[in-house]
Design a protein around this motif. Structure first.
Motif, PDB file in Angstrom:
ATOM      1  N   ARG A   1      -9.799   4.441  -5.585  1.00 57.48           N
ATOM      2  CA  ARG A   1      -8.695   5.097  -6.274  1.00 57.48           C
ATOM      3  C   ARG A   1      -9.040   6.551  -6.514  1.00 57.48           C
ATOM      4  NH1 ARG A   1      -8.374   0.321  -9.981  1.00 57.48           N
ATOM      5  NH2 ARG A   1      -9.501   1.618 -11.430  1.00 57.48           N
ATOM      6  N   ARG A   2      -8.008   7.340  -6.759  1.00 54.11           N
ATOM      7  CA  ARG A   2      -8.181   8.742  -7.091  1.00 54.11           C
ATOM      8  C   ARG A   2      -8.898   8.824  -8.424  1.00 54.11           C
ATOM      9  NH1 ARG A   2      -3.899  12.956  -6.052  1.00 54.11           N
ATOM     10  NH2 ARG A   2      -3.124  11.182  -4.932  1.00 54.11           N
ATOM     11  N   GLU A   3      -9.942   9.607  -8.511  1.00 53.94           N
ATOM     12  CA  GLU A   3     -10.666   9.749  -9.772  1.00 53.94           C
ATOM     13  C   GLU A   3     -10.225  11.034 -10.443  1.00 53.94           C
ATOM     14  OE1 GLU A   3     -12.494   7.402 -11.020  1.00 53.94           O
ATOM     15  OE2 GLU A   3     -12.408   6.189  -9.217  1.00 53.94           O
TER      16      GLU A   3
ATOM     17  N   LYS B   1      -3.381   6.823  -4.718  1.00 48.58           N
ATOM     18  CA  LYS B   1      -3.327   7.796  -3.637  1.00 48.58           C
ATOM     19  C   LYS B   1      -2.837   7.077  -2.390  1.00 48.58           C
ATOM     20  CE  LYS B   1      -8.109   7.072  -2.267  1.00 48.58           C
ATOM     21  NZ  LYS B   1      -9.403   7.674  -2.023  1.00 48.58           N
ATOM     22  N   LYS B   2      -2.598   7.819  -1.348  1.00 54.18           N
ATOM     23  CA  LYS B   2      -2.176   7.223  -0.082  1.00 54.18           C
ATOM     24  C   LYS B   2      -3.181   6.150   0.324  1.00 54.18           C
ATOM     25  CE  LYS B   2      -1.218   8.300   4.735  1.00 54.18           C
ATOM     26  NZ  LYS B   2      -1.085   9.350   5.746  1.00 54.18           N
ATOM     27  N   GLY B   3      -2.666   4.961   0.671  1.00 55.79           N
ATOM     28  CA  GLY B   3      -3.514   3.855   1.085  1.00 55.79           C
ATOM     29  C   GLY B   3      -3.917   2.918  -0.033  1.00 55.79           C
ATOM     30  N   SER B   4      -3.741   3.331  -1.293  1.00 57.54           N
ATOM     31  CA  SER B   4      -4.080   2.449  -2.414  1.00 57.54           C
ATOM     32  C   SER B   4      -3.207   1.210  -2.390  1.00 57.54           C
ATOM     33  CB  SER B   4      -3.857   3.162  -3.753  1.00 57.54           C
ATOM     34  OG  SER B   4      -4.719   4.248  -3.925  1.00 57.54           O
ATOM     35  N   GLN B   5      -3.810   0.083  -2.727  1.00 63.49           N
ATOM     36  CA  GLN B   5      -3.024  -1.143  -2.845  1.00 63.49           C
ATOM     37  C   GLN B   5      -2.578  -1.276  -4.297  1.00 63.49           C
ATOM     38  OE1 GLN B   5      -4.989  -4.882  -1.969  1.00 63.49           O
ATOM     39  NE2 GLN B   5      -3.079  -5.702  -1.166  1.00 63.49           N
TER      40      GLN B   5
ATOM     41  N   ARG C   1       0.841  -1.201   0.000  1.00 68.15           N
ATOM     42  CA  ARG C   1       0.000   0.000   0.000  1.00 68.15           C
ATOM     43  C   ARG C   1       0.874   1.248   0.000  1.00 68.15           C
ATOM     44  NH1 ARG C   1      -5.309  -0.811   0.469  1.00 68.15           N
ATOM     45  NH2 ARG C   1      -5.981  -2.855   1.213  1.00 68.15           N
ATOM     46  N   LEU C   2       0.412   2.270  -0.711  1.00 69.73           N
ATOM     47  CA  LEU C   2       1.144   3.523  -0.779  1.00 69.73           C
ATOM     48  C   LEU C   2       1.094   4.234   0.563  1.00 69.73           C
ATOM     49  CD1 LEU C   2       0.628   2.891  -3.838  1.00 69.73           C
ATOM     50  CD2 LEU C   2       0.717   5.360  -4.174  1.00 69.73           C
ATOM     51  N   THR C   3       2.224   4.770   1.000  1.00 65.66           N
ATOM     52  CA  THR C   3       2.295   5.474   2.276  1.00 65.66           C
ATOM     53  C   THR C   3       2.021   6.966   2.129  1.00 65.66           C
ATOM     54  OG1 THR C   3       4.664   5.871   2.063  1.00 65.66           O
ATOM     55  CG2 THR C   3       3.975   3.821   3.147  1.00 65.66           C
ATOM     56  N   ARG C   4       1.996   7.444   0.891  1.00 65.25           N
ATOM     57  CA  ARG C   4       1.708   8.855   0.621  1.00 65.25           C
ATOM     58  C   ARG C   4       1.222   8.967  -0.810  1.00 65.25           C
ATOM     59  NH1 ARG C   4       6.369  10.837  -2.251  1.00 65.25           N
ATOM     60  NH2 ARG C   4       8.104   9.382  -2.006  1.00 65.25           N
ATOM     61  N   ASP C   5       0.630  10.101  -1.148  1.00 61.93           N
ATOM     62  CA  ASP C   5       0.201  10.321  -2.525  1.00 61.93           C
ATOM     63  C   ASP C   5       1.423  10.359  -3.444  1.00 61.93           C
ATOM     64  OD1 ASP C   5      -2.434  10.504  -1.743  1.00 61.93           O
ATOM     65  OD2 ASP C   5      -2.513  12.697  -1.847  1.00 61.93           O
TER      66      ASP C   5
END
Length: 147
Positions: free
Chosen positions: A109-111, A66-70, A10-14
């Motif tokens: 996810r970021r749209e 984005k942050k938190g995305s897997q 998972r992403l830790t930041r954008d």
């Protein structure tokens, strides 16, 4: 020689999107990957790995993660060094991504308008999932199974 890295985390930041002076897109982000074992206190630990994506893949990552995305990715390990403002040599190890799969559901996810990240190994939407069966029974005879 082989230099391949495969990660899921998972992403830790954008993601941070920038452009080189010649106009090439580059995105950097950090991915947290859980270790397969627990520490002495029984807690799971994670490694935080820096990732770099270039060109179209960089723009897709910046637009849809984005942050938190897997995300799942594969690429190569790269080391580099530079001299910082204090005159000290800084060594950096990072993964240069060749392929990124967006594993979070589309709604998480970021749209950013324009469809979705499907095709060319850049990710998929659940609408494109060929294995989705909408809770219907799948009729497969034993003769169709390869084992």
């Amino acid at each position: 020689m082989i230099n391949r890295v495969v990660l899921v985390g998972r992403l830790t930041r954008d993601p941070e999107l920038r452009y080189t002076p010649s106009g090439v897109a580059v995105t950097t982000f950090t991915i947290a990957v859980n270790r397969t074992f627990s520490n002495a206190q029984g807690e799971r630990e994670a490694d935080f790995i820096n990732v770099v994506a270039w060109r179209q893949l960089a723009e897709l990552c910046a637009n849809y993660l984005k942050k938190g995305s897997q995300a799942g990715l594969d690429g190569r390990l790269q080391t580099r060094n530079y001299e910082n403002k204090e005159g000290r040599r800084v060594f950096v190890t990072e993964v240069v991504a060749d392929n990124v799969q967006f594993l979070s559901p589309a709604g998480e996810r970021r749209e950013s308008g324009g469809g979705g990240g499907s095709g060319a190994g850049y990710g998929f939407d659940q609408m494109d999932d060929p294995f989705a069966n909408d809770s219907k029974t799948v009729d497969i005879s034993d003769d169709d199974l390869p084992f």
